[in-house]
Design a protein around this motif. Structure first.
Motif, mmCIF file in Angstrom:
data_model
loop_
_atom_site.group_PDB
_atom_site.id
_atom_site.type_symbol
_atom_site.label_atom_id
_atom_site.label_comp_id
_atom_site.label_asym_id
_atom_site.label_seq_id
_atom_site.Cartn_x
_atom_site.Cartn_y
_atom_site.Cartn_z
ATOM 1 N N ALA A 60 0.903 -1.295 0.004
ATOM 2 C CA ALA A 60 -0.061 -0.109 0.011
ATOM 3 C C ALA A 60 0.867 1.270 0.143
ATOM 4 O O ALA A 60 0.612 2.406 -0.562
ATOM 5 N N THR A 61 2.147 1.283 0.646
ATOM 6 C CA THR A 61 2.772 2.214 0.656
ATOM 7 C C THR A 61 3.275 2.763 -0.608
ATOM 8 O O THR A 61 3.485 3.654 -1.141
ATOM 9 N N PHE A 62 3.905 1.730 -1.372
ATOM 10 C CA PHE A 62 4.251 1.998 -2.626
ATOM 11 C C PHE A 62 3.483 2.330 -3.822
ATOM 12 O O PHE A 62 3.645 2.944 -4.603
ATOM 13 N N VAL A 63 2.072 1.689 -3.338
ATOM 14 C CA VAL A 63 1.054 1.907 -4.521
ATOM 15 C C VAL A 63 0.918 3.496 -4.298
ATOM 16 O O VAL A 63 0.660 4.267 -4.977
ATOM 17 N N SER A 64 0.811 3.815 -2.920
ATOM 18 C CA SER A 64 0.580 5.534 -2.607
ATOM 19 C C SER A 64 1.671 6.216 -3.108
ATOM 20 O O SER A 64 1.434 7.362 -3.822
ATOM 21 N N SER A 65 2.929 5.912 -3.180
ATOM 22 C CA SER A 65 4.001 6.625 -3.781
ATOM 23 C C SER A 65 4.112 6.470 -5.270
ATOM 24 O O SER A 65 4.323 7.715 -5.849
ATOM 25 N N TYR A 66 3.473 5.415 -5.913
ATOM 26 C CA TYR A 66 3.545 5.544 -7.257
ATOM 27 C C TYR A 66 2.354 6.337 -7.767
ATOM 28 O O TYR A 66 2.695 7.068 -8.776
ATOM 29 N N VAL A 67 1.466 6.613 -7.043
ATOM 30 C CA VAL A 67 0.288 7.472 -7.448
ATOM 31 C C VAL A 67 0.794 9.054 -7.459
ATOM 32 O O VAL A 67 0.527 9.759 -8.271
ATOM 33 N N VAL A 255 -5.138 3.861 0.176
ATOM 34 C CA VAL A 255 -4.234 4.551 -0.889
ATOM 35 C C VAL A 255 -4.201 6.073 -0.619
ATOM 36 O O VAL A 255 -5.106 6.863 -0.887
ATOM 37 N N VAL A 256 -2.939 6.662 0.043
ATOM 38 C CA VAL A 256 -2.965 7.921 0.279
ATOM 39 C C VAL A 256 -3.074 8.966 -0.780
ATOM 40 O O VAL A 256 -2.562 8.737 -1.733
ATOM 41 N N GLY A 257 -3.807 10.016 -0.702
ATOM 42 C CA GLY A 257 -4.010 10.856 -1.760
ATOM 43 C C GLY A 257 -5.007 10.591 -2.726
ATOM 44 O O GLY A 257 -5.260 11.179 -3.857
ATOM 45 N N THR A 258 -5.845 9.457 -2.493
ATOM 46 C CA THR A 258 -6.899 9.048 -3.369
ATOM 47 C C THR A 258 -8.142 8.233 -2.556
ATOM 48 O O THR A 258 -7.981 7.966 -1.324
ATOM 49 N N PRO A 259 -9.343 8.364 -3.272
ATOM 50 C CA PRO A 259 -10.360 7.709 -2.678
ATOM 51 C C PRO A 259 -10.289 6.214 -2.750
ATOM 52 O O PRO A 259 -11.494 5.509 -2.373
ATOM 53 N N LEU A 331 15.045 -4.379 0.740
ATOM 54 C CA LEU A 331 14.906 -3.908 -0.764
ATOM 55 C C LEU A 331 13.805 -2.893 -0.890
ATOM 56 O O LEU A 331 13.912 -1.686 -1.540
ATOM 57 N N LEU A 332 12.895 -3.176 -0.324
ATOM 58 C CA LEU A 332 11.642 -2.294 -0.323
ATOM 59 C C LEU A 332 11.910 -0.691 0.342
ATOM 60 O O LEU A 332 11.718 0.361 -0.473
ATOM 61 N N ALA A 333 12.751 -0.785 1.325
ATOM 62 C CA ALA A 333 13.023 0.664 1.769
ATOM 63 C C ALA A 333 13.979 1.276 1.215
ATOM 64 O O ALA A 333 13.966 2.569 0.899
ATOM 65 N N HIS A 334 14.987 0.494 0.481
ATOM 66 C CA HIS A 334 15.953 1.209 -0.475
ATOM 67 C C HIS A 334 15.167 1.800 -1.640
ATOM 68 O O HIS A 334 15.357 2.931 -2.130
ATOM 69 N N GLN A 335 14.109 1.148 -2.389
ATOM 70 C CA GLN A 335 13.322 1.355 -3.297
ATOM 71 C C GLN A 335 12.606 2.713 -2.917
ATOM 72 O O GLN A 335 12.132 3.593 -3.806
ATOM 73 N N ALA A 336 12.137 2.651 -1.641
ATOM 74 C CA ALA A 336 11.221 3.739 -1.137
ATOM 75 C C ALA A 336 12.102 5.070 -1.008
ATOM 76 O O ALA A 336 11.453 6.128 -1.143
ATOM 77 N N THR A 337 13.333 5.088 -0.942
ATOM 78 C CA THR A 337 14.225 6.301 -0.811
ATOM 79 C C THR A 337 15.023 6.523 -1.787
ATOM 80 O O THR A 337 15.990 7.521 -1.688
ATOM 81 N N HIS A 338 15.221 5.810 -2.864
ATOM 82 C CA HIS A 338 16.075 6.010 -3.944
ATOM 83 C C HIS A 338 15.318 6.144 -5.281
ATOM 84 O O HIS A 338 14.248 5.363 -5.511
ATOM 85 N N ASP A 339 15.636 6.819 -6.361
ATOM 86 C CA ASP A 339 15.292 6.815 -7.660
ATOM 87 C C ASP A 339 15.555 5.362 -8.226
ATOM 88 O O ASP A 339 16.629 5.073 -8.417
ATOM 89 N N ALA A 340 14.507 4.816 -9.056
ATOM 90 C CA ALA A 340 14.566 3.687 -9.726
ATOM 91 C C ALA A 340 15.525 3.697 -10.835
ATOM 92 O O ALA A 340 15.978 2.727 -11.095
ATOM 93 N N LEU A 341 15.342 4.853 -11.426
ATOM 94 C CA LEU A 341 16.142 5.152 -12.728
ATOM 95 C C LEU A 341 17.684 5.321 -12.388
ATOM 96 O O LEU A 341 18.512 4.677 -13.111
#
Length: 505
Positions: A60-67, A255-259, A331-341
């Motif tokens: 859910a955290t990563f879906v919120s970040s993606y949105v 999902v944060v920021g959405t309904p 791994l997920l914590a690193h992805q949450a704080t770093h740019d994937a590209l």
């Protein structure tokens, strides 16, 4: 035949009469063991639920970040599009196609359509805020993600992101839509919940499915309201429901920021493993204990040894699962704080480092720091003419060059799109930030070789904000650097501009 069965039974009764303490102890041990095994099994079920809930929380955290990233990219595109005033309809259509939106509209301050693609008959000048609540909220100044709604352009089911903007004639709304069948959210769900047995659904406030990732059981049609899912969303945050005759464990998270809500499900047998294979063994032990106390004690002794072996095996298996979970969380914590590209820190990690710099300043009142805000000049034409793959290679090369010109104590971060930031902490001399800014400008002016046949060039507008660190909002320093960058971009491309603030400056 009856006498042969009656003889051992009568002997057992006589043994119980002669040794009531041993018989009673055997029964007590049997009951205690039965209760203990049931407690262990329940604890294992609870641990399995906790592990799955933790995985669902991360998803859910990563879906919120993606949105949030989608909203940020749209805001950036809208700002670039409206920077030169109100471009022509052809420019608006190119903007929609370049970003792979299904459709988009631009509303004026009264909520009427001033630009649209695809352009439906009679759409220009029509007021849409009364029909679409997300446009009404965006016109009031709040970026809004919609439920599943029919597109104003051609009526297909879609989700929309509406962003408040400033147009040449005042406040307006830039809204883009994705078809449910072409939404990037479905692919993202597959990466956020990669287990094959997991099902994940994004459900809007009306219980309509926005996106889904499902196992081989079959695909639920997007844009429809699934009754079991709707019941799960309206109920508790986790529990059990029946889907197609199969009991499944579900977790519901906002999902944060959405309904929307993210509903993650897994077969109940996968969440609550029954490593005892039911309670047949315990029932047999109790039956033997009722027959003869001596046999019960022997059975209990044997059962304890077997239980110890199973517990050791289960502990080893649980430790392995927990170690895998720790690795996944890392791994997920690193992805949450770093740019994937580019692999650079993202905006969240940059703010964390700025907070740390402000914390260090409490022990050193004269500590100075600076932020360089960098916006690439000429990147968008390269990205539009050569494609996103070349654009990604350019951004990666820029990130490598920025790393090469800073000190180990500095932080290089990608803010979004073609914008980067550098936190210089601490500064040993007052002009140190300008030296780094000049290195950045010189490094980025060098040509970038994409392959043997293609070489491109980009420039950079650099804003520098330098100050003595004092109590306050760390984000203010980044905002000052951003303002300096825009001032430099207005003056002339490839320039840098400096803002000094703080005590003693």
């Amino acid at each position: 035949m009856g006498a042969r069965w009656f003889t051992p039974l009568s002997r057992g009764v006589r043994f119980a009469g002669r040794h009531p303490f041993a018989f009673g102890l055997g029964l007590v041990l049997a009951v205690v063991l039965s209760a203990g095994l049931q407690l262990l099994e329940r604890r294992e079920e609870t641990a399995g639920e906790r592990r799955y809930i933790a995985r669902a929380d991360l998803a859910a955290t990563f879906v919120s970040s993606y949105v949030a990233d989608l909203r940020f990219e749209q805001r950036t595109e809208a700002r670039e599009y409206l920077r030169s005033g109100t471009p022509a309809d052809d420019d608006f259509a190119r903007l929609v196609r370049a970003n792979r939106f299904a459709s988009a509209v631009l509303l004026d301050s009264a909520g009427r359509v001033s630009a649209a693609h695809p352009l439906a008959p009679g759409l220009i000048g029509r007021r849409l805020t009364g029909r679409y609540w997300h446009l009404q909220r965006a016109l009031g100044g709040r970026p809004t993600v919609s439920n599943v709604v029919p597109s104003a352009a051609d009526g297909f089911p879609a989700i929309a992101i509406a962003t408040p903007v400033r147009t040449a004639v005042g406040r307006g709304v830039f809204s883009t839509a994705y078809k449910l069948s072409d939404s990037p959210l479905t692919a993202f769900l597959a990466s956020a919940m990669p287990m094959a047995e997991d099902d994940s659904y994004l459900v809007d406030a009306n219980g309509v499915i926005v996106a889904s990732k499902q196992s081989e059981r079959g695909e639920t049609q997007l844009g429809t309201r699934d009754a079991p899912l709707a019941a799960a969303v309206s109920g508790s945050s986790s529990g059990i429901f029946t889907d197609g005759g199969e009991k499944r464990f579900y977790v519901v998270r906002n999902v944060v920021g959405t309904p929307w809500r993210l509903v993650s499900t897994r077969p109940l047998v996968a969440v609550r493993p029954t490593w005892y294979g039911g309670r047949t063994w315990m029932s047999a032990a109790l039956s033997v204990g009722l027959g003869a106390a001596v046999l019960i004690i022997c059975a209990l002794f044997t059962g304890l040894l077997e239980t110890r072996t199973r517990l050791l095996r289960d502990v080893a298996r649980r430790e392995q699962v927990e170690a895998e979970l720790v690795r996944e969380r890392s791994l997920l914590a690193h992805q949450a704080t770093h740019d994937a590209l580019t692999g650079l820190p993202n905006r969240a990690l940059l703010f964390a480092h700025m907070d740390r710099a402000y914390a260090h300043a409490a022990r050193d009142p004269q500590r100075r720091a600076a932020v360089l805000f960098i916006d690439l000049d000429g990147f968008k034409p390269i990205n539009d003419s050569h494609g996103h793959q070349v654009g990604d290679l350019v951004l990666t090369a820029v990130a490598d060059r920025l790393r090469s010109v800073v000190r180990p104590s500095d932080t290089v971060a990608r803010i979004g799109g073609d914008e980067f930031a550098i936190l210089c902490d601490p500064l040993t001399v007052s002009r140190r930030a300008d030296v780094i800014a000049e290195r950045v400008r010189v490094a980025l002016e060098q040509p970038i070789a994409i392959d043997d046949e293609l070489t491109v060039r980009v420039g950079a507008s650099v804003g520098v904000a330098e100050r003595v660190i004092e109590a306050g909002d760390p984000k203010r320093l980044l905002a000052e650097a951003d303002a300096a960058m825009y001032a430099a971009k207005v003056q002339r491309h490839g320039r840098r501009r400096r803002i000094n603030s703080g005590a003693g400056v």
